[in-house]
Design a protein around this motif. Structure first.
Motif, short mmCIF file in Angstrom:
data_model
loop_
_atom_site.label_atom_id
_atom_site.label_comp_id
_atom_site.label_asym_id
_atom_site.label_seq_id
_atom_site.Cartn_x
_atom_site.Cartn_y
_atom_site.Cartn_z
N ALA A 1 0.81 -1.22 0.00
CA ALA A 1 0.00 0.00 0.00
C ALA A 1 0.84 1.27 0.00
O ALA A 1 0.46 2.27 -0.61
CB ALA A 1 -0.92 0.00 1.22
N GLY A 2 1.99 1.25 0.69
CA GLY A 2 2.82 2.45 0.74
C GLY A 2 3.27 2.88 -0.65
O GLY A 2 3.22 4.07 -0.99
N TYR A 3 3.67 1.92 -1.46
CA TYR A 3 4.05 2.21 -2.85
C TYR A 3 2.85 2.74 -3.63
O TYR A 3 2.92 3.78 -4.30
CB TYR A 3 4.57 0.93 -3.50
N LEU B 1 -7.72 5.61 0.60
CA LEU B 1 -6.90 4.42 0.36
C LEU B 1 -6.27 3.86 1.64
O LEU B 1 -6.17 2.64 1.79
CB LEU B 1 -5.81 4.73 -0.66
N ALA B 2 -5.82 4.73 2.53
CA ALA B 2 -5.13 4.24 3.73
C ALA B 2 -6.01 3.32 4.59
O ALA B 2 -5.59 2.22 4.95
CB ALA B 2 -4.60 5.41 4.55
N SER C 1 -11.40 8.25 8.96
CA SER C 1 -10.77 8.60 7.70
C SER C 1 -11.74 8.42 6.53
O SER C 1 -11.86 9.29 5.66
CB SER C 1 -9.52 7.74 7.49
N LEU C 2 -12.47 7.30 6.51
CA LEU C 2 -13.44 7.07 5.44
C LEU C 2 -14.55 8.12 5.47
O LEU C 2 -15.03 8.58 4.42
CB LEU C 2 -14.03 5.67 5.56
N ALA C 3 -14.96 8.51 6.69
CA ALA C 3 -16.01 9.53 6.81
C ALA C 3 -15.53 10.89 6.29
O ALA C 3 -16.32 11.70 5.78
CB ALA C 3 -16.45 9.65 8.26
#
Length: 476
Positions: free
Chosen positions: A65-67, A229-230, A247-249
């Protein structure tokens, strides 16, 4: 205006410049292939990374995910900077950084060091990739551009499948005892060769009137993509803590603020990071809408198949990678025929490709249901070939459609928008379909989790088929 220097022609996108040579096209296509290969090459290497570095599941997720997140959030900015300072210059700088960060990944002494190097590698990819499409747009016209765009689409699709195949072969080969590190170290000599070729063969282009960087837009786009995305990539491995829901909210609010800021800049006559006026181009808008479900399904499928074969079937990395070799071969052969098919049938080939891909994924789901736990190369072969053929009839054509009406001075912005949408969708595919598969496995078993996930992918394919009916019949 066209100007020259003693060493290299420099052209603006306001007027035709020197054509991109065959060697130059090969070089920029190599620059397009490396970032996509590296997104997928890690899938089959994760078990050995875990064994060697004693990484927890959330940290392993961050290796992927970091990439992907760094790559996605910086792509549009990379396109804008290339427009301003010169696309060849930024392509060369991005390639050099990609080689160095690949070396850092391959030499990483710990899991967290690897995560940091992967984030830097994603940033290097974001500097390099937008220059590929922008250079093609600025240095080709007519049939040469159509051919170059078809080759770009074929390169992108083939790279996504070949990355996983190459990863499996390299990990199992254990070249000089490097194990998983070879999937990163292999980039170093390739990047060195690409640098030499770029200096010699790629012409310099830039926008005739480069715009200043859009600071507020860049910050808001970065925050919005991170907010989406995180949590999706880390939520399942971390047990969905409170921060993931917060975060999604926040994502819809950040997305709205980004659009509002960009629209205001557009109305004021400035060029924002993603101009809303650019999204009014019908071909670009409809093509982007199709890229989203296609990429989500594609990357989710690749991730789930790699996990299912290695953890469920207990096959080695080579077998897991080679299981998709027929898909890569079918994609390559079909993509060579693509330009002729499009010349005769127009965008109807996209609809046909979606239908074929659906049949292929259905065959794979049937094979998984009927043959588990003996699912292997032979059982996957029919579905992989049909699905690969269908994918090759869609992706290259969609790239051509999206950029067909983008004006030359906005080539970097247009390519950045397209690649950001694709990359964010690839990351979403791993996050959503991967999370679905991993969440279902403890409750229904790996076979039924795999079949269910493939059926969800079929729904995404059905959506792309429906959307393809609204595409213009011909491509400008």
């Amino acid at each position: 205006m066209t100007t020259t220097t003693p060493s290299r022609p420099v052209v603006t996108t306001a007027a035709p410049g020197p054509a991109l040579s065959g060697a130059g096209l090969l070089t920029v296509l190599l620059g397009a292939a490396l970032p996509l290969i590296d997104f997928f090459i890690v899938n089959v290497a994760l078990p050995t990374i875990d064994h060697d570095l004693h990484a927890s599941e959330p940290v392993l997720e961050l290796v992927v995910a970091g990439y992907g997140i760094a790559y996605a959030v910086l792509l549009v900015l990379g396109g804008r900077i290339g427009d301003a300072i010169g696309r060849r210059r930024l392509f060369i700088g991005g390639m050099a950084a990609f080689g160095l960060t690949s070396l850092a990944c391959g030499l990483a002494p710990s899991a967290w060091t690897l995560v940091a190097a992967r984030i830097a590698q994603g940033a290097a990819s974001a500097a390099m990739l937008p220059q590929v499409l922008a250079t093609i747009q600025a240095t080709t016209t007519g049939q040469r551009r159509a051919k170059a765009m078809s080759l770009y689409g074929a390169t992108a699709g083939l790279s996504m499948v070949a990355g996983q195949v190459l990863g499996g072969v390299l990990v199992s080969a254990d070249v000089l005892g490097t194990g998983w590190r070879s999937v990163f170290l292999v980039n170093v000599p390739v990047a060195a060769v690409a640098l030499v070729l770029a200096v010699r063969t790629v012409p310099e282009t830039r926008s005739a009137r480069p715009e200043p960087l859009d600071g507020p837009g860049t910050v808001l786009l970065t925050l919005a993509l991170l907010a989406l995305l995180a949590p999706l990539t880390e939520g399942q491995a971390s047990g969905w803590p409170l921060w993931t829901w917060l975060s999604l909210a926040a994502f819809p609010l950040l997305a709205y603020l980004f659009y509002a800021v960009e629209a205001r800049a557009d109305r004021a006559g400035r060029t924002p990071l993603i101009p809303p006026s650019l999204l009014r181009l019908t071909s670009l808008r409809r093509g982007l809408v199709m890229i989203v479900p296609f990429s989500i399904g594609f990357s989710g499928f690749m991730f789930v198949i790699a996990v299912a074969l290695q953890q469920g079937e207990r096959v080695d990395a080579t077998t897991a990678g080679l299981a998709l070799a027929p898909m890569a071969a079918a994609f390559f052969v079909t993509s060579l025929l693509g330009p002729r098919l499009v010349a005769r049938w127009g965008t109807r080939v996209v609809t046909a490709g979606g239908l074929l891909q659906g049949v292929g994924v259905g065959l794979i789901a049937l094979a998984a249901w009927a043959t588990w736990p003996d699912l292997g190369i032979v059982q996957l072969l029919p579905g992989a070939v049909v699905a690969g053929t269908g994918q090759a009839l869609q992706l290259p054509v969609l790239f051509r459609i999206i950029l067909s009406e983008v004006p030359g001075p906005r080539a970097g912005v247009g390519s950045g928008v397209m690649t950001t949408t694709q990359q964010a969708s690839l990351a979403l595919g791993v996050a959503t379909l991967g999370t679905l598969f991993l969440s279902l496995t403890p409750h229904v078993g790996m076979r039924d989790a795999l079949v269910t996930t493939l059926l969800v992918q079929l729904a995404a394919i059905a959506l792309t088929v429906g959307l393809s009916l609204r595409l213009p019949r011909t491509i400008a």
